[in-house]
Design a protein around this motif. Structure first.
Motif, PDB file in Angstrom:
ATOM      1  N   PHE A  93       0.857  -1.178   0.000  1.00 19.55           N
ATOM      2  CA  PHE A  93       0.000   0.000   0.000  1.00 19.55           C
ATOM      3  C   PHE A  93       0.894   1.229   0.000  1.00 19.55           C
ATOM      4  CE2 PHE A  93       0.174  -1.543   4.434  1.00 19.55           C
ATOM      5  CZ  PHE A  93       0.662  -0.433   5.113  1.00 19.55           C
ATOM      6  N   VAL A  94       0.287   2.388  -0.144  1.00 18.47           N
ATOM      7  CA  VAL A  94       1.039   3.637  -0.288  1.00 18.47           C
ATOM      8  C   VAL A  94       0.611   4.613   0.800  1.00 18.47           C
ATOM      9  CG1 VAL A  94       1.522   5.597  -1.812  1.00 18.47           C
ATOM     10  CG2 VAL A  94       1.214   3.297  -2.784  1.00 18.47           C
ATOM     11  N   VAL A  95       1.599   5.249   1.445  1.00 26.26           N
ATOM     12  CA  VAL A  95       1.331   6.270   2.454  1.00 26.26           C
ATOM     13  C   VAL A  95       1.658   7.640   1.864  1.00 26.26           C
ATOM     14  CG1 VAL A  95       1.870   7.137   4.762  1.00 26.26           C
ATOM     15  CG2 VAL A  95       1.890   4.669   4.319  1.00 26.26           C
ATOM     16  N   VAL A  96       0.690   8.547   1.931  1.00 22.50           N
ATOM     17  CA  VAL A  96       0.895   9.915   1.451  1.00 22.50           C
ATOM     18  C   VAL A  96       0.516  10.874   2.573  1.00 22.50           C
ATOM     19  CG1 VAL A  96       0.293  11.639  -0.277  1.00 22.50           C
ATOM     20  CG2 VAL A  96       0.392   9.222  -0.920  1.00 22.50           C
ATOM     21  N   GLY A  97       1.389  11.843   2.828  1.00 19.90           N
ATOM     22  CA  GLY A  97       1.127  12.801   3.888  1.00 19.90           C
ATOM     23  C   GLY A  97       0.993  14.220   3.388  1.00 19.90           C
ATOM     24  N   SER A  98       2.120  14.922   3.262  1.00 25.63           N
ATOM     25  CA  SER A  98       2.118  16.355   2.970  1.00 25.63           C
ATOM     26  C   SER A  98       1.280  16.734   1.762  1.00 25.63           C
ATOM     27  CB  SER A  98       3.554  16.848   2.771  1.00 25.63           C
ATOM     28  OG  SER A  98       4.299  16.726   3.957  1.00 25.63           O
ATOM     29  N   ALA A  99       1.325  15.941   0.725  1.00 26.54           N
ATOM     30  CA  ALA A  99       0.607  16.279  -0.508  1.00 26.54           C
ATOM     31  C   ALA A  99      -0.901  16.265  -0.334  1.00 26.54           C
ATOM     32  CB  ALA A  99       1.000  15.317  -1.630  1.00 26.54           C
ATOM     33  N   ILE A 100      -1.381  15.704   0.786  1.00 25.37           N
ATOM     34  CA  ILE A 100      -2.817  15.642   1.059  1.00 25.37           C
ATOM     35  C   ILE A 100      -3.193  16.454   2.290  1.00 25.37           C
ATOM     36  CG2 ILE A 100      -4.743  14.117   1.684  1.00 25.37           C
ATOM     37  CD1 ILE A 100      -3.408  11.907   0.075  1.00 25.37           C
ATOM     38  N   THR A 101      -2.381  16.388   3.339  1.00 22.90           N
ATOM     39  CA  THR A 101      -2.822  16.908   4.637  1.00 22.90           C
ATOM     40  C   THR A 101      -2.011  18.078   5.178  1.00 22.90           C
ATOM     41  OG1 THR A 101      -1.465  15.239   5.782  1.00 22.90           O
ATOM     42  CG2 THR A 101      -3.777  14.670   5.315  1.00 22.90           C
ATOM     43  N   ARG A 102      -1.153  18.670   4.362  1.00 23.62           N
ATOM     44  CA  ARG A 102      -0.385  19.816   4.840  1.00 23.62           C
ATOM     45  C   ARG A 102      -0.671  21.019   3.942  1.00 23.62           C
ATOM     46  NH1 ARG A 102       4.604  17.555   6.936  1.00 23.62           N
ATOM     47  NH2 ARG A 102       3.709  17.741   8.989  1.00 23.62           N
ATOM     48  N   PRO A 103      -1.750  21.765   4.220  1.00 23.32           N
ATOM     49  CA  PRO A 103      -2.186  22.844   3.322  1.00 23.32           C
ATOM     50  C   PRO A 103      -1.126  23.893   3.049  1.00 23.32           C
ATOM     51  CG  PRO A 103      -3.887  22.347   4.928  1.00 23.32           C
ATOM     52  CD  PRO A 103      -2.679  21.580   5.349  1.00 23.32           C
ATOM     53  N   GLN A 104      -0.311  24.225   4.064  1.00 18.42           N
ATOM     54  CA  GLN A 104       0.696  25.255   3.838  1.00 18.42           C
ATOM     55  C   GLN A 104       1.740  24.797   2.819  1.00 18.42           C
ATOM     56  OE1 GLN A 104       0.392  23.402   6.513  1.00 18.42           O
ATOM     57  NE2 GLN A 104       2.295  23.177   7.677  1.00 18.42           N
ATOM     58  N   TRP A 105       2.052  23.513   2.800  1.00 16.90           N
ATOM     59  CA  TRP A 105       3.001  22.963   1.821  1.00 16.90           C
ATOM     60  C   TRP A 105       2.362  22.930   0.431  1.00 16.90           C
ATOM     61  CZ3 TRP A 105       3.102  18.634  -1.376  1.00 16.90           C
ATOM     62  CH2 TRP A 105       4.346  18.260  -1.882  1.00 16.90           C
ATOM     63  N   ILE A 106       1.109  22.537   0.373  1.00 12.03           N
ATOM     64  CA  ILE A 106       0.400  22.470  -0.916  1.00 12.03           C
ATOM     65  C   ILE A 106       0.283  23.870  -1.515  1.00 12.03           C
ATOM     66  CG2 ILE A 106      -1.765  21.854  -2.041  1.00 12.03           C
ATOM     67  CD1 ILE A 106      -2.164  19.830   0.315  1.00 12.03           C
ATOM     68  N   ALA A 107      -0.146  24.836  -0.700  1.00 11.88           N
ATOM     69  CA  ALA A 107      -0.307  26.209  -1.194  1.00 11.88           C
ATOM     70  C   ALA A 107       1.028  26.804  -1.629  1.00 11.88           C
ATOM     71  CB  ALA A 107      -0.949  27.075  -0.117  1.00 11.88           C
ATOM     72  N   ALA A 108       2.096  26.497  -0.896  1.00 10.65           N
ATOM     73  CA  ALA A 108       3.416  27.046  -1.234  1.00 10.65           C
ATOM     74  C   ALA A 108       3.875  26.607  -2.618  1.00 10.65           C
ATOM     75  CB  ALA A 108       4.434  26.630  -0.178  1.00 10.65           C
ATOM     76  N   ARG A 109       3.519  25.403  -3.019  1.00  2.00           N
ATOM     77  CA  ARG A 109       3.899  24.934  -4.358  1.00  2.00           C
ATOM     78  C   ARG A 109       3.250  25.789  -5.436  1.00  2.00           C
ATOM     79  NH1 ARG A 109       2.473  18.864  -4.937  1.00  2.00           N
ATOM     80  NH2 ARG A 109       3.873  18.974  -6.734  1.00  2.00           N
ATOM     81  N   TYR A 110       2.005  26.142  -5.242  1.00  2.00           N
ATOM     82  CA  TYR A 110       1.320  27.016  -6.195  1.00  2.00           C
ATOM     83  C   TYR A 110       1.961  28.399  -6.210  1.00  2.00           C
ATOM     84  CZ  TYR A 110      -2.523  23.695  -6.855  1.00  2.00           C
ATOM     85  OH  TYR A 110      -3.274  22.591  -7.181  1.00  2.00           O
ATOM     86  N   VAL A 111       2.204  28.946  -5.016  1.00  2.00           N
ATOM     87  CA  VAL A 111       2.777  30.285  -4.920  1.00  2.00           C
ATOM     88  C   VAL A 111       4.134  30.355  -5.617  1.00  2.00           C
ATOM     89  CG1 VAL A 111       3.710  31.992  -3.304  1.00  2.00           C
ATOM     90  CG2 VAL A 111       1.531  30.877  -2.812  1.00  2.00           C
ATOM     91  N   GLN A 112       4.977  29.363  -5.375  1.00  2.00           N
ATOM     92  CA  GLN A 112       6.304  29.348  -5.976  1.00  2.00           C
ATOM     93  C   GLN A 112       6.233  29.238  -7.493  1.00  2.00           C
ATOM     94  OE1 GLN A 112       8.162  26.121  -3.897  1.00  2.00           O
ATOM     95  NE2 GLN A 112       8.186  27.225  -1.946  1.00  2.00           N
ATOM     96  N   ALA A 113       5.364  28.372  -7.996  1.00  2.00           N
ATOM     97  CA  ALA A 113       5.230  28.218  -9.440  1.00  2.00           C
ATOM     98  C   ALA A 113       4.710  29.489 -10.093  1.00  2.00           C
ATOM     99  CB  ALA A 113       4.296  27.051  -9.758  1.00  2.00           C
ATOM    100  N   MET A 114       3.771  30.139  -9.451  1.00  2.00           N
ATOM    101  CA  MET A 114       3.200  31.367 -10.000  1.00  2.00           C
ATOM    102  C   MET A 114       4.199  32.519  -9.958  1.00  2.00           C
ATOM    103  SD  MET A 114      -0.563  30.849  -8.315  1.00  2.00           S
ATOM    104  CE  MET A 114      -1.253  32.424  -8.800  1.00  2.00           C
ATOM    105  N   ARG A 115       5.000  32.580  -8.893  1.00  2.00           N
ATOM    106  CA  ARG A 115       6.025  33.615  -8.815  1.00  2.00           C
ATOM    107  C   ARG A 115       7.042  33.439  -9.930  1.00  2.00           C
ATOM    108  NH1 ARG A 115       7.270  33.618  -2.305  1.00  2.00           N
ATOM    109  NH2 ARG A 115       5.580  35.040  -1.690  1.00  2.00           N
ATOM    110  N   HIS A 116       7.434  32.202 -10.177  1.00  2.00           N
ATOM    111  CA  HIS A 116       8.414  31.930 -11.220  1.00  2.00           C
ATOM    112  C   HIS A 116       7.867  32.344 -12.580  1.00  2.00           C
ATOM    113  CE1 HIS A 116      11.641  29.918 -13.362  1.00  2.00           C
ATOM    114  NE2 HIS A 116      10.734  29.300 -14.095  1.00  2.00           N
ATOM    115  N   THR A 117       6.605  31.994 -12.837  1.00  2.00           N
ATOM    116  CA  THR A 117       5.982  32.349 -14.109  1.00  2.00           C
ATOM    117  C   THR A 117       5.850  33.858 -14.249  1.00  2.00           C
ATOM    118  OG1 THR A 117       4.747  30.279 -14.150  1.00  2.00           O
ATOM    119  CG2 THR A 117       3.925  32.059 -15.542  1.00  2.00           C
ATOM    120  N   GLY A 118       5.445  34.526 -13.167  1.00  2.00           N
ATOM    121  CA  GLY A 118       5.283  35.977 -13.205  1.00  2.00           C
ATOM    122  C   GLY A 118       6.593  36.679 -13.473  1.00  2.00           C
TER     123      GLY A 118
END
Length: 238
Positions: free
Chosen positions: A204-229
């Motif tokens: 089976f597979v254990v997943v943590g941050s990618a599902i249950t850590r909102p600040q980590w998930i949101a930071a990925r979007y912010v970083q990608a958008m900053r780079h694009t901008g």
């Protein structure tokens, strides 16, 4: 595969790690219990949780099979996940269906070996998951009686620092030689990676941050958008 171990958590299921550190916004049993309930609604087969209070609350409210651990830092040891046998026995007593322990070769703060820790848990009737970092550690943990071997700590020890994650090659090697279930955990951030882990032999597979850590998930979007901008602003200036 160990059939007794397989029955605790359904084969090829998703286990969601519901954990938060004391300095994180969602720290606290109420939040982690809500996360676990949401995971159950999504179809998760089990939960991984840390700390006695969280384990008790989630087990009572959610009812899914639960992998329990505690994270305690000791000055004299790099072992962080369930560092002592006493910690492990307390997790078992709190209702965890599987007790996760550090399965690396690092010295443990209570002076016991991993083999002694596993033996102590088995005498208490606990199912044991060894969180390992290397192939050799996984083989030894299985030989010493661990019911599950998980790739959790690959990339987090001195010997494996800098290893690209998820290390699915390590998972595949272990699954090819061990008779106990091998669990994929560590660095899985996309559904496609979880599916590939199953294809390569994960029980089976254990997943943590990618599902249950909102600040980590949101930071990925912010970083990608900053780079694009920044890139588009540079193109405009030219």
């Amino acid at each position: 595969m160990n059939k007794e171990a397989e029955r605790i958590i359904p084969y090829q299921g998703l286990v969601v790690s519901c954990q938060a550190l004391p300095d994180e916004p969602l720290y606290g049993s109420h939040h982690m219990m809500a996360m676990a309930m949401a995971a159950k609604e999504a179809g998760a087969a089990g939960i991984r949780a840390g700390g006695l209070e969280d384990i008790r609350a989630i087990k009572e409210a959610v009812g899914l099979p639960l992998i329990g651990l505690v994270k305690i830092q000791h000055e004299n040891s790099g072992v962080y996940i369930t560092p002592t046998l006493e910690d492990a026995l307390a997790i078992h007593a709190a209702g965890a269906d599987i007790v996760a322990v550090d399965g690396t070769g690092r010295p443990r703060p209570d002076g016991r070996s991993l083999a002694e820790t596993i033996a102590g848990l088995k005498r208490a009737g606990a199912a044991v998951m060894a969180d390992i970092a290397t192939f050799e550690e996984g083989v030894l943990a299985a030989e010493w009686g661990a019911d599950y071997v998980s790739t959790t700590l690959c990339g987090y020890t001195r010997e494996t620092a800098g290893t690209p994650l998820p290390n699915l090659a390590l998972l595949e090697r272990l699954a090819a030689v061990l008779d106990v279930p091998v669990v994929a955990e560590g660095g899985i951030s996309r559904p496609e990676q979880a599916a590939e882990a199953l294809r390569l032999g994960a029980a089976f597979v254990v997943v943590g941050s990618a599902i249950t850590r909102p600040q980590w998930i949101a930071a990925r979007y912010v970083q990608a958008m900053r780079h694009t901008g920044s890139r588009e602003a540079g193109e405009t200036e030219r």
